[in-house]
Design a protein around this motif. Structure first.
Motif, PDB file in Angstrom:
ATOM      1  N   GLY A   3       0.833  -1.205   0.000  1.00 43.74           N
ATOM      2  CA  GLY A   3       0.000   0.000   0.000  1.00 43.74           C
ATOM      3  C   GLY A   3       0.862   1.245   0.000  1.00 43.74           C
ATOM      4  O   GLY A   3       2.068   1.205  -0.304  1.00 43.74           O
ATOM      5  N   GLY A   4       0.247   2.358   0.359  1.00 46.82           N
ATOM      6  CA  GLY A   4       0.989   3.625   0.423  1.00 46.82           C
ATOM      7  C   GLY A   4       1.327   3.993   1.845  1.00 46.82           C
ATOM      8  O   GLY A   4       0.575   3.713   2.781  1.00 46.82           O
ATOM      9  N   PHE A   5       2.487   4.656   2.036  1.00 46.03           N
ATOM     10  CA  PHE A   5       2.942   5.049   3.371  1.00 46.03           C
ATOM     11  C   PHE A   5       3.661   6.384   3.259  1.00 46.03           C
ATOM     12  O   PHE A   5       4.485   6.609   2.368  1.00 46.03           O
ATOM     13  CB  PHE A   5       3.881   3.995   3.951  1.00 46.03           C
ATOM     14  CG  PHE A   5       4.377   4.339   5.323  1.00 46.03           C
ATOM     15  CD1 PHE A   5       3.572   4.174   6.442  1.00 46.03           C
ATOM     16  CD2 PHE A   5       5.666   4.850   5.513  1.00 46.03           C
ATOM     17  CE1 PHE A   5       4.042   4.487   7.702  1.00 46.03           C
ATOM     18  CE2 PHE A   5       6.126   5.165   6.779  1.00 46.03           C
ATOM     19  CZ  PHE A   5       5.317   4.986   7.873  1.00 46.03           C
ATOM     20  N   GLY A   6       3.310   7.278   4.173  1.00 51.81           N
ATOM     21  CA  GLY A   6       3.981   8.594   4.186  1.00 51.81           C
ATOM     22  C   GLY A   6       3.722   9.308   5.496  1.00 51.81           C
ATOM     23  O   GLY A   6       3.020   8.819   6.369  1.00 51.81           O
ATOM     24  N   GLY A   7       4.292  10.502   5.667  1.00 51.07           N
ATOM     25  CA  GLY A   7       4.136  11.270   6.897  1.00 51.07           C
ATOM     26  C   GLY A   7       4.604  12.701   6.717  1.00 51.07           C
ATOM     27  O   GLY A   7       5.056  13.104   5.638  1.00 51.07           O
ATOM     28  N   GLY A   8       4.517  13.464   7.755  1.00 48.96           N
ATOM     29  CA  GLY A   8       4.964  14.846   7.679  1.00 48.96           C
ATOM     30  C   GLY A   8       4.772  15.556   8.996  1.00 48.96           C
ATOM     31  O   GLY A   8       4.356  14.967   9.994  1.00 48.96           O
ATOM     32  N   ARG A   9       5.060  16.880   9.011  1.00 50.07           N
ATOM     33  CA  ARG A   9       4.910  17.694  10.210  1.00 50.07           C
ATOM     34  C   ARG A   9       3.487  18.229  10.280  1.00 50.07           C
ATOM     35  O   ARG A   9       2.907  18.612   9.272  1.00 50.07           O
ATOM     36  CB  ARG A   9       5.902  18.851  10.184  1.00 50.07           C
ATOM     37  CG  ARG A   9       7.354  18.441  10.235  1.00 50.07           C
ATOM     38  CD  ARG A   9       8.260  19.664  10.101  1.00 50.07           C
ATOM     39  NE  ARG A   9       9.665  19.299  10.143  1.00 50.07           N
ATOM     40  CZ  ARG A   9      10.375  19.182  11.261  1.00 50.07           C
ATOM     41  NH1 ARG A   9       9.786  19.429  12.421  1.00 50.07           N
ATOM     42  NH2 ARG A   9      11.646  18.832  11.226  1.00 50.07           N
ATOM     43  N   GLY A  10       2.986  18.271  11.473  1.00 50.46           N
ATOM     44  CA  GLY A  10       1.663  18.848  11.662  1.00 50.46           C
ATOM     45  C   GLY A  10       0.622  18.058  10.879  1.00 50.46           C
ATOM     46  O   GLY A  10       0.523  16.855  10.969  1.00 50.46           O
TER      47      GLY A  10
END
Length: 368
Positions: free
Chosen positions: A218-225
């Protein structure tokens, strides 16, 4: 310094719970199996399948024997009715002759009444034979799984002794044949083999690992706030191997003892079936042997009763006796004929019993 951090991650597809470079704790596709089952269970299932096949053959043999026995019983009822019908005709003729003697004053009315009573008793036996014929037809229909309303007529004109197994065959060789062909014994042997494979499974199971395979995508990601940056496709493969020892090893020991006990039970059952097969063959062989002798004796009894009947009937026609004197000879003839029929029927039943005890080695010829 205290720094407030607000970060988030996002994952979609098969599997959940991934964090950074860590593996997915909840894989989307999971396969878990014990290698001991993969190694030993197919062998156990194969042995159990053999046992089921031999059990099916045993059931078929039993049904064949039941059908043959039901047909012989029907033939017995028909032939018995035929004997009583002949006896009824002879008794009727004798009763008429006795009445003629009584009217002419050459005999007693009491003798005529005695013959009339005997004629009614023969009629009663003949009706009983008709009842046995109807019941035997219904039982044969049930054995053949056909409509019970059908009236089955045997094709055999008379009953003759069957010789499926020669009496010249040695009993020990027949027992050896039965032990090699009886499906019940083969079923017991297959169950012993299955129990041995189950014991081997319990013996080596603690040393064989369990395997867990997992797959996630699948898809995976992240970030600030609240921002999601750099969401990319992700694939995770997991492979784990574990070993299980139940109850600090005491559970494994108990499982092995249980499997060993089942092996002993299967072996004792095999010995019981072996003894039972030998007993059934020995009993059927003895029945065939002695019932064959009964056939020879009752054949002579029929001839003797027939001669007695003919001589007494000739004396009456020559005016040297009374019709009542023939009655005992007529009763003896009926008894001898029915005894011969019973001896032949019992002999044929014993022959089929012996065939079943041997594992039914006689088979029908191929259709042409």
């Amino acid at each position: 310094d205290i720094v407030d951090a607000n970060i988030n991650s996002f994952q979609y597809g098969l599997g959940t719970g991934a964090t950074g470079a860590g593996t997915t704790p909840n894989p989307g596709l999971v396969a878990q199996f014990h290698l001991a089952d993969a190694i030993f269970q197919p062998k156990i299932a194969e042995k159990n399948a053999w046992a089921s096949q031999h059990n099916a053959t045993a059931v078929l043999n039993e049904r064949l024997f039941q059908a043959a026995s039901a047909y012989i019983t029907l033939l017995d009822a028909h032939q018995d009715a035929k004997i009583l019908e002949d006896s009824r005709q002879l008794t009727s003729d004798l009763a008429k002759l006795t009445c003629d003697f009584a009217r002419a004053g050459e005999g007693l009315q009491a003798d005529a009444d005695r013959l009339h009573t005997e004629l009614m008793l023969v009629d009663n036996r003949w009706i009983g034979a008709q009842e046995r014929t109807a019941v035997a037809s219904a039982r044969l229909a049930q054995a053949l799984s056909i409509d019970g309303r059908c009236v089955i007529q045997p094709l055999d004109v008379t009953v003759v002794p069957l010789e499926l197994v020669s009496l010249e065959t040695d009993k020990s060789s027949l027992i050896a044949t039965g032990l090699s062909m009886r499906p019940e014994l083969k079923q017991s042997q297959a169950l012993v083999a299955a129990a041995c494979e189950a014991y081997r499974r319990e013996k080596y199971a603690p040393f064989v690992p369990s395997v867990l395979l997992g797959f996630s995508t699948g898809g995976f990601g992240g970030g600030r706030g609240n921002e999601l940056d750099d969401v990319e496709d992700r694939y995770d493969l997991d492979a784990l191997m574990t070993w299980q020892v139940r109850n600090f090893g005491f559970g494994e020991n108990a499982a092995r003892r249980e499997s060993a006990a089942r092996i002993q039970q299967a072996k004792f059952e095999k010995l019981r079936v072996l003894d039972q097969v030998a007993l059934e063959i020995s009993e059927a062989y003895s029945q065939v042997q002695f019932r064959r002798q009964q056939i020879a004796i009752t054949e002579k009894a029929i001839q003797s009763a027939q001669d007695s009947y003919q001589r007494n009937l000739a004396r009456i026609r020559d005016g040297q006796g009374l019709p009542l004197e023939v009655l005992q000879s007529l009763q003896a003839l009926e008894t001898a004929r029915r005894a011969y029929l019973r001896a032949v029927i019992d002999h044929n039943q014993a022959q089929f019993q012996l065939q079943w005890a041997l594992g039914w080695p006689v088979s029908a010829p191929p259709a042409t």
